[in-house]
Structure formats: C-alpha cells, structure tokens
Design a protein around this motif. Sequence first.
Motif, PDB file in Angstrom:
ATOM      1  N   MET A   1     -53.909  -1.408  58.110  1.00 42.64           N
ATOM      2  CA  MET A   1     -54.096  -1.008  56.732  1.00 42.64           C
ATOM      3  C   MET A   1     -53.563  -2.134  55.835  1.00 42.64           C
ATOM      4  O   MET A   1     -52.459  -2.620  56.054  1.00 42.64           O
ATOM      5  N   ASN A   2     -54.345  -2.520  54.834  1.00 38.36           N
ATOM      6  CA  ASN A   2     -53.912  -3.618  53.972  1.00 38.36           C
ATOM      7  C   ASN A   2     -52.810  -3.154  53.014  1.00 38.36           C
ATOM      8  O   ASN A   2     -52.550  -1.956  52.858  1.00 38.36           O
ATOM      9  N   LEU A   3     -52.175  -4.115  52.355  1.00 41.26           N
ATOM     10  CA  LEU A   3     -51.049  -3.812  51.480  1.00 41.26           C
ATOM     11  C   LEU A   3     -51.452  -2.902  50.326  1.00 41.26           C
ATOM     12  O   LEU A   3     -50.742  -1.945  50.004  1.00 41.26           O
ATOM     13  N   GLN A   4     -52.574  -3.170  49.699  1.00 48.90           N
ATOM     14  CA  GLN A   4     -53.027  -2.370  48.554  1.00 48.90           C
ATOM     15  C   GLN A   4     -53.183  -0.896  48.960  1.00 48.90           C
ATOM     16  O   GLN A   4     -52.685  -0.002  48.273  1.00 48.90           O
ATOM     17  N   ASP A   5     -53.867  -0.641  50.061  1.00 47.47           N
ATOM     18  CA  ASP A   5     -54.076   0.741  50.525  1.00 47.47           C
ATOM     19  C   ASP A   5     -52.766   1.405  50.934  1.00 47.47           C
ATOM     20  O   ASP A   5     -52.534   2.580  50.642  1.00 47.47           O
ATOM     21  N   THR A   6     -51.922   0.652  51.616  1.00 51.87           N
ATOM     22  CA  THR A   6     -50.632   1.200  52.042  1.00 51.87           C
ATOM     23  C   THR A   6     -49.783   1.577  50.837  1.00 51.87           C
ATOM     24  O   THR A   6     -49.194   2.654  50.787  1.00 51.87           O
ATOM     25  N   MET A   7     -49.751   0.698  49.840  1.00 50.21           N
ATOM     26  CA  MET A   7     -48.942   0.979  48.655  1.00 50.21           C
ATOM     27  C   MET A   7     -49.500   2.159  47.870  1.00 50.21           C
ATOM     28  O   MET A   7     -48.742   2.997  47.375  1.00 50.21           O
ATOM     29  N   TYR A   8     -50.814   2.259  47.779  1.00 50.19           N
ATOM     30  CA  TYR A   8     -51.446   3.407  47.117  1.00 50.19           C
ATOM     31  C   TYR A   8     -51.049   4.707  47.821  1.00 50.19           C
ATOM     32  O   TYR A   8     -50.646   5.679  47.177  1.00 50.19           O
ATOM     33  N   ASN A   9     -51.161   4.736  49.141  1.00 48.88           N
ATOM     34  CA  ASN A   9     -50.796   5.931  49.910  1.00 48.88           C
ATOM     35  C   ASN A   9     -49.308   6.238  49.783  1.00 48.88           C
ATOM     36  O   ASN A   9     -48.907   7.394  49.617  1.00 48.88           O
ATOM     37  N   TRP A  10     -48.475   5.213  49.867  1.00 50.13           N
ATOM     38  CA  TRP A  10     -47.027   5.388  49.731  1.00 50.13           C
ATOM     39  C   TRP A  10     -46.675   5.971  48.371  1.00 50.13           C
ATOM     40  O   TRP A  10     -45.905   6.926  48.272  1.00 50.13           O
ATOM     41  N   LEU A  11     -47.257   5.422  47.313  1.00 55.76           N
ATOM     42  CA  LEU A  11     -46.938   5.888  45.964  1.00 55.76           C
ATOM     43  C   LEU A  11     -47.448   7.306  45.737  1.00 55.76           C
ATOM     44  O   LEU A  11     -46.748   8.141  45.144  1.00 55.76           O
ATOM     45  N   SER A  12     -48.636   7.610  46.220  1.00 57.22           N
ATOM     46  CA  SER A  12     -49.183   8.969  46.078  1.00 57.22           C
ATOM     47  C   SER A  12     -48.286   9.992  46.760  1.00 57.22           C
ATOM     48  O   SER A  12     -47.968  11.041  46.185  1.00 57.22           O
ATOM     49  N   ILE A  13     -47.860   9.711  47.984  1.00 54.67           N
ATOM     50  CA  ILE A  13     -47.017  10.671  48.702  1.00 54.67           C
ATOM     51  C   ILE A  13     -45.590  10.660  48.161  1.00 54.67           C
ATOM     52  O   ILE A  13     -44.892  11.673  48.217  1.00 54.67           O
ATOM     53  N   LYS A  14     -45.138   9.553  47.593  1.00 52.90           N
ATOM     54  CA  LYS A  14     -43.823   9.502  46.942  1.00 52.90           C
ATOM     55  C   LYS A  14     -43.785  10.499  45.784  1.00 52.90           C
ATOM     56  O   LYS A  14     -42.803  11.235  45.630  1.00 52.90           O
ATOM     57  N   VAL A  15     -44.835  10.535  44.983  1.00 55.83           N
ATOM     58  CA  VAL A  15     -44.915  11.475  43.865  1.00 55.83           C
ATOM     59  C   VAL A  15     -44.862  12.909  44.390  1.00 55.83           C
ATOM     60  O   VAL A  15     -44.141  13.756  43.863  1.00 55.83           O
ATOM     61  N   VAL A  16     -45.595  13.179  45.460  1.00 59.56           N
ATOM     62  CA  VAL A  16     -45.586  14.516  46.066  1.00 59.56           C
ATOM     63  C   VAL A  16     -44.195  14.838  46.610  1.00 59.56           C
ATOM     64  O   VAL A  16     -43.652  15.921  46.356  1.00 59.56           O
ATOM     65  N   ALA A  17     -43.613  13.921  47.363  1.00 56.42           N
ATOM     66  CA  ALA A  17     -42.300  14.152  47.978  1.00 56.42           C
ATOM     67  C   ALA A  17     -41.216  14.372  46.922  1.00 56.42           C
ATOM     68  O   ALA A  17     -40.319  15.203  47.114  1.00 56.42           O
ATOM     69  N   ASN A  18     -41.301  13.658  45.809  1.00 56.28           N
ATOM     70  CA  ASN A  18     -40.323  13.847  44.734  1.00 56.28           C
ATOM     71  C   ASN A  18     -40.445  15.225  44.097  1.00 56.28           C
ATOM     72  O   ASN A  18     -39.443  15.830  43.733  1.00 56.28           O
ATOM     73  N   GLU A  19     -41.656  15.725  43.969  1.00 59.35           N
ATOM     74  CA  GLU A  19     -41.891  17.038  43.362  1.00 59.35           C
ATOM     75  C   GLU A  19     -41.660  18.185  44.340  1.00 59.35           C
ATOM     76  O   GLU A  19     -41.374  19.302  43.928  1.00 59.35           O
ATOM     77  N   ARG A  20     -41.814  17.919  45.622  1.00 59.23           N
ATOM     78  CA  ARG A  20     -41.741  18.965  46.656  1.00 59.23           C
ATOM     79  C   ARG A  20     -40.687  18.574  47.692  1.00 59.23           C
ATOM     80  O   ARG A  20     -40.986  18.336  48.846  1.00 59.23           O
ATOM     81  N   GLN A  21     -39.448  18.540  47.252  1.00 64.62           N
ATOM     82  CA  GLN A  21     -38.378  18.041  48.109  1.00 64.62           C
ATOM     83  C   GLN A  21     -38.122  18.902  49.339  1.00 64.62           C
ATOM     84  O   GLN A  21     -37.557  18.416  50.320  1.00 64.62           O
ATOM     85  N   ASP A  22     -38.551  20.155  49.321  1.00 61.45           N
ATOM     86  CA  ASP A  22     -38.390  21.027  50.491  1.00 61.45           C
ATOM     87  C   ASP A  22     -39.595  20.978  51.434  1.00 61.45           C
ATOM     88  O   ASP A  22     -39.612  21.668  52.446  1.00 61.45           O
ATOM     89  N   ASP A  23     -40.578  20.172  51.103  1.00 61.73           N
ATOM     90  CA  ASP A  23     -41.800  20.048  51.902  1.00 61.73           C
ATOM     91  C   ASP A  23     -41.581  18.957  52.957  1.00 61.73           C
ATOM     92  O   ASP A  23     -41.682  17.772  52.674  1.00 61.73           O
ATOM     93  N   GLN A  24     -41.261  19.391  54.174  1.00 62.85           N
ATOM     94  CA  GLN A  24     -40.914  18.429  55.232  1.00 62.85           C
ATOM     95  C   GLN A  24     -42.080  17.514  55.581  1.00 62.85           C
ATOM     96  O   GLN A  24     -41.883  16.333  55.863  1.00 62.85           O
ATOM     97  N   ALA A  25     -43.303  18.024  55.551  1.00 61.72           N
ATOM     98  CA  ALA A  25     -44.466  17.177  55.845  1.00 61.72           C
ATOM     99  C   ALA A  25     -44.586  16.050  54.812  1.00 61.72           C
ATOM    100  O   ALA A  25     -44.869  14.900  55.173  1.00 61.72           O
ATOM    101  N   ALA A  26     -44.357  16.369  53.554  1.00 59.34           N
ATOM    102  CA  ALA A  26     -44.403  15.337  52.508  1.00 59.34           C
ATOM    103  C   ALA A  26     -43.296  14.309  52.719  1.00 59.34           C
ATOM    104  O   ALA A  26     -43.538  13.097  52.583  1.00 59.34           O
ATOM    105  N   PHE A  32     -43.097   7.614  56.648  1.00 62.71           N
ATOM    106  CA  PHE A  32     -44.079   6.886  57.454  1.00 62.71           C
ATOM    107  C   PHE A  32     -44.670   5.711  56.673  1.00 62.71           C
ATOM    108  O   PHE A  32     -44.712   4.578  57.149  1.00 62.71           O
ATOM    109  N   PHE A  33     -45.119   5.964  55.440  1.00 61.93           N
ATOM    110  CA  PHE A  33     -45.708   4.885  54.650  1.00 61.93           C
ATOM    111  C   PHE A  33     -44.671   3.867  54.196  1.00 61.93           C
ATOM    112  O   PHE A  33     -44.969   2.671  54.105  1.00 61.93           O
ATOM    113  N   LEU A  34     -43.440   4.314  53.945  1.00 57.27           N
ATOM    114  CA  LEU A  34     -42.378   3.370  53.610  1.00 57.27           C
ATOM    115  C   LEU A  34     -42.111   2.434  54.787  1.00 57.27           C
ATOM    116  O   LEU A  34     -41.928   1.222  54.606  1.00 57.27           O
TER     117      LEU A  34
END
Length: 91
Positions: A1-26, A32-34
């Motif tokens: 996976m290239n850097l652009q795609d990896t960073m997009y996925n990382w940032l998208s799930i970071k936003v989810v993980a920050n909002e859903r701190q009890d969501d273990q899958a997030a 994983f992306f970090l």
Amino acid sequence: MNLQDTMYNWLSIKVVANERQDDQAAQDTYAFFLEILTEDHQVSDLDVEVSQEYYVVRYRQNGKEDSKKFPVELIEALLTSIENEPKYNHQ
C-alpha cells in the motif's frame, strides 16, 4: 500500500478511534495502520491539524519533513457511515 493510501486509511480510522474509544475494532485497526506508517513507510512525528475544509497531516519520513492534505468530508465519511449503521451502535 502506498503512503498516500496508508495515510488516508490511518487518518480515517484515527477519527473513528478518537470518537469511539470503547470500540476495540477501531482501536486495533488504528494501531494496524500506524504500524504500517511507521514500519513500512518510516514515518514519524505525526501531527494532525483540522480546519473546516481539510485535515493536514505533518510528518517526517526518512529525516525529511512533509505534509499531506485530505478533505474533511472524505476523512469523516467512515465515521459517518459507522454512526449511521445501527448494528455498530449497540452499547
């Protein structure tokens, strides 16, 4: 996976993980992306700034400073999708 795609996925799930701190899958997906960013792409010193229009990610890669910009609506689309899906919102 290239850097652009990896960073997009990382940032998208970071936003989810920050909002859903009890969501273990997030949390696990964020980690994983970090790991891909840091180990596969040698990215460090990640810093995220958000404005009304863009998320800006500043980082170092192989000793060089750089940044990438992503539209807010694209990054927050995953969170919106999850929040709109009833099966993911049972407590």
